[in-house]
Design a protein around this motif. Structure first.
Motif, PDB file in Angstrom:
ATOM      1  N   GLU A  37       0.841  -1.194   0.000  1.00 21.20           N
ATOM      2  CA  GLU A  37       0.000   0.000   0.000  1.00 21.20           C
ATOM      3  C   GLU A  37       0.877   1.244   0.000  1.00 21.20           C
ATOM      4  O   GLU A  37       1.919   1.271   0.653  1.00 21.20           O
ATOM      5  N   LEU A  38       0.457   2.264  -0.723  1.00 19.62           N
ATOM      6  CA  LEU A  38       1.185   3.518  -0.757  1.00 19.62           C
ATOM      7  C   LEU A  38       1.064   4.201   0.603  1.00 19.62           C
ATOM      8  O   LEU A  38      -0.031   4.356   1.137  1.00 19.62           O
ATOM      9  N   CYS A  39       2.204   4.592   1.144  1.00 17.38           N
ATOM     10  CA  CYS A  39       2.222   5.235   2.462  1.00 17.38           C
ATOM     11  C   CYS A  39       2.881   6.603   2.311  1.00 17.38           C
ATOM     12  O   CYS A  39       4.064   6.700   1.987  1.00 17.38           O
ATOM     13  N   TYR A  40       2.113   7.646   2.526  1.00 15.50           N
ATOM     14  CA  TYR A  40       2.634   9.000   2.367  1.00 15.50           C
ATOM     15  C   TYR A  40       3.427   9.420   3.601  1.00 15.50           C
ATOM     16  O   TYR A  40       3.128   9.019   4.720  1.00 15.50           O
ATOM     17  N   ASP A  41       4.423  10.255   3.362  1.00 17.48           N
ATOM     18  CA  ASP A  41       5.302  10.692   4.435  1.00 17.48           C
ATOM     19  C   ASP A  41       4.613  11.741   5.308  1.00 17.48           C
ATOM     20  O   ASP A  41       3.584  12.318   4.940  1.00 17.48           O
ATOM     21  N   LEU A  42       5.216  11.996   6.460  1.00 15.34           N
ATOM     22  CA  LEU A  42       4.761  13.050   7.352  1.00 15.34           C
ATOM     23  C   LEU A  42       4.754  14.386   6.620  1.00 15.34           C
ATOM     24  O   LEU A  42       5.591  14.651   5.760  1.00 15.34           O
ATOM     25  N   HIS A  43       3.784  15.221   6.936  1.00 14.46           N
ATOM     26  CA  HIS A  43       3.622  16.569   6.374  1.00 14.46           C
ATOM     27  C   HIS A  43       3.142  16.537   4.920  1.00 14.46           C
ATOM     28  O   HIS A  43       3.189  17.557   4.241  1.00 14.46           O
ATOM     29  N   HIS A  44       2.664  15.405   4.458  1.00 14.11           N
ATOM     30  CA  HIS A  44       2.106  15.306   3.103  1.00 14.11           C
ATOM     31  C   HIS A  44       0.590  15.503   3.178  1.00 14.11           C
ATOM     32  O   HIS A  44      -0.060  15.029   4.117  1.00 14.11           O
ATOM     33  N   PRO A  45      -0.016  16.189   2.217  1.00 12.42           N
ATOM     34  CA  PRO A  45      -1.469  16.433   2.272  1.00 12.42           C
ATOM     35  C   PRO A  45      -2.317  15.170   2.182  1.00 12.42           C
ATOM     36  O   PRO A  45      -3.519  15.220   2.453  1.00 12.42           O
TER      37      PRO A  45
END
Length: 393
Positions: free
Chosen positions: A356-364
């Motif tokens: 699964e795609l996991c977005y980094d911290l501070h990403h919208p």
């Protein structure tokens, strides 16, 4: 040791709490409704609290078996100036503000820990101070709370904190002795030259041209004057100057950050940077004003306190759930101000799910599986109970 597993009933309540917090995020030092909401939950649970400053809160869970160690746990409650783009049914209702760093999760985890420890208070000696801290995304918030006395009356002996982390597998816990995050200082460099016509540059002092030499010199400082095994980052994130294409700029302003893992190195590089910039600019005929703001220190984990978390993770979930982080992050967290005063540990709570795609911290589009909340509560609760038990022997 008591069963610290989060019940399905409590978990369901905590999910509702987290989603409310996520829908109504507030920026640093403006967390008024967030603080009010936390108080309302505590009051519904008949748990007393104290307000610290305008939006901070502390909850003391006092063991009923007598005096003992005093352990602190911190969670940050503020959000970021980011427009949310997750598409979640409970996405932010405050335009341009988002819990993009997981602080809604941290706050919920600490609330759940308060609930659990309050349930066990008849069975331990000592005290646990749970700190709901505003303004982590701004400078000085932890330092302010410390000056307001959150580590005193009685003195806190140890501290714990966690952070959701999208760089290790879901449900794992990342630990590390020593430095785990960097210090983060901010600076502004104002270069003053002399304006003139671009056709006659010899009659002017070009602040833009000088600024290019400053940037190169700062890179040289990092690469050639610093021990590479003690990393330093000097980053220029904003630069402005000039008024027209045919005018020599008489002023340039640059803003950036300096990050370090070692306190002595941080001080040395700061002094050298200021000296280097001023001397270099003067050598080209200009003048430099360097405004430097010391930010929060690096988070340095204590080996003894970290070991308790390691043992807790293995006891709860097995050896495979423990990740020994090989390197620190050059990101910062003002929990370093607590860790500078008392032995502490700051651990990572993995949220990266396979395939699964996991977005980094501070990403919208940052988001996380809410099942991680129960894991955070269980690790906090058992770690604290183990330390209180050890200190009581």
């Amino acid at each position: 040791m008591e069963n610290v597993k989060v019940s399905s009933e409590l978990f369901e309540e905590l999910i509702n709490i987290r989603r409310h917090l996520h829908q109504y995020p507030e920026l640093s030092f403006a967390e008024y409704e967030t603080s009010n909401y936390i108080r309302s939950i505590l009051e519904a649970w008949d748990i007393s609290y104290q307000q610290v400053g305008e939006t901070g809160l502390i909850v003391d869970i006092v063991g009923e078996k007598g005096n003992g160690a005093h352990i602190g746990i911190r969670a940050d409650i503020d959000a970021l100036p980011i427009h949310e783009n997750t598409g979640l049914p409970f996405c932010s209702k405050n335009e341009g503000v988002m819990h993009a760093c997981g602080h809604d999760g941290h706050t919920t985890i600490l609330l759940g820990t308060v609930y659990m420890l309050n349930r066990f208070k008849e069975q331990f000696a000592g005290r646990v101070r749970c700190i709901f801290q505003p303004g982590e995304e701004a400078d000085g918030a932890a330092e302010q709370m410390i000056k307001q006395g959150v580590l005193d009356n009685p003195k806190v002996n140890e501290m714990l904190a966690l952070h959701l982390w999208p760089h290790i597998p879901f449900g794992t816990i990342g630990v590390k002795d020593g430095a785990i995050t960097a210090s983060c200082d901010q600076f502004k460099i104002k270069i003053k030259g002399k304006s003139g016509h671009s056709a006659r540059p010899h009659q002017a002092i070009d602040a833009i041209a000088i600024s290019t030499h400053v940037i190169q010199a700062l890179s040289h400082l990092v690469v050639k004057e610093n021990n590479p095994i003690d990393p330093i980052i000097i980053h220029i994130g904003k630069i402005s100057g000039g008024v027209a294409s045919n005018v020599v700029a008489d002023e340039v302003v640059m803003e950036g950050t300096l990050r370090s893992l070692v306190k002595d190195n941080r001080i040395r590089v700061k002094e050298r940077m200021i000296q280097l910039v001023q001397n270099l600019v003067e050598s080209y005929g200009g003048k430099a004003d360097v405004m430097y703001a010391d930010g929060h220190p690096a988070v340095i984990n204590d080996e003894k306190v970290t070991k308790v978390v390691e043992e807790t993770v293995k006891e709860l979930y097995g050896d495979e759930a423990l990740v020994r982080l090989k390197e620190p992050s050059m990101g910062g967290d003002d929990f370093g101000a607590f860790a500078e005063r008392v032995p502490s540990t700051y651990f990572r709570l993995g949220i990266k799910k396979e395939n699964e795609l996991c977005y980094d911290l501070h990403h919208p589009q940052f988001q996380f599986d809410e099942r991680i909340i129960a894991i955070g509560i269980e690790v906090f609760t058992l770690s604290v109970l183990k330390r209180l038990e050890e200190e009581g022997k």
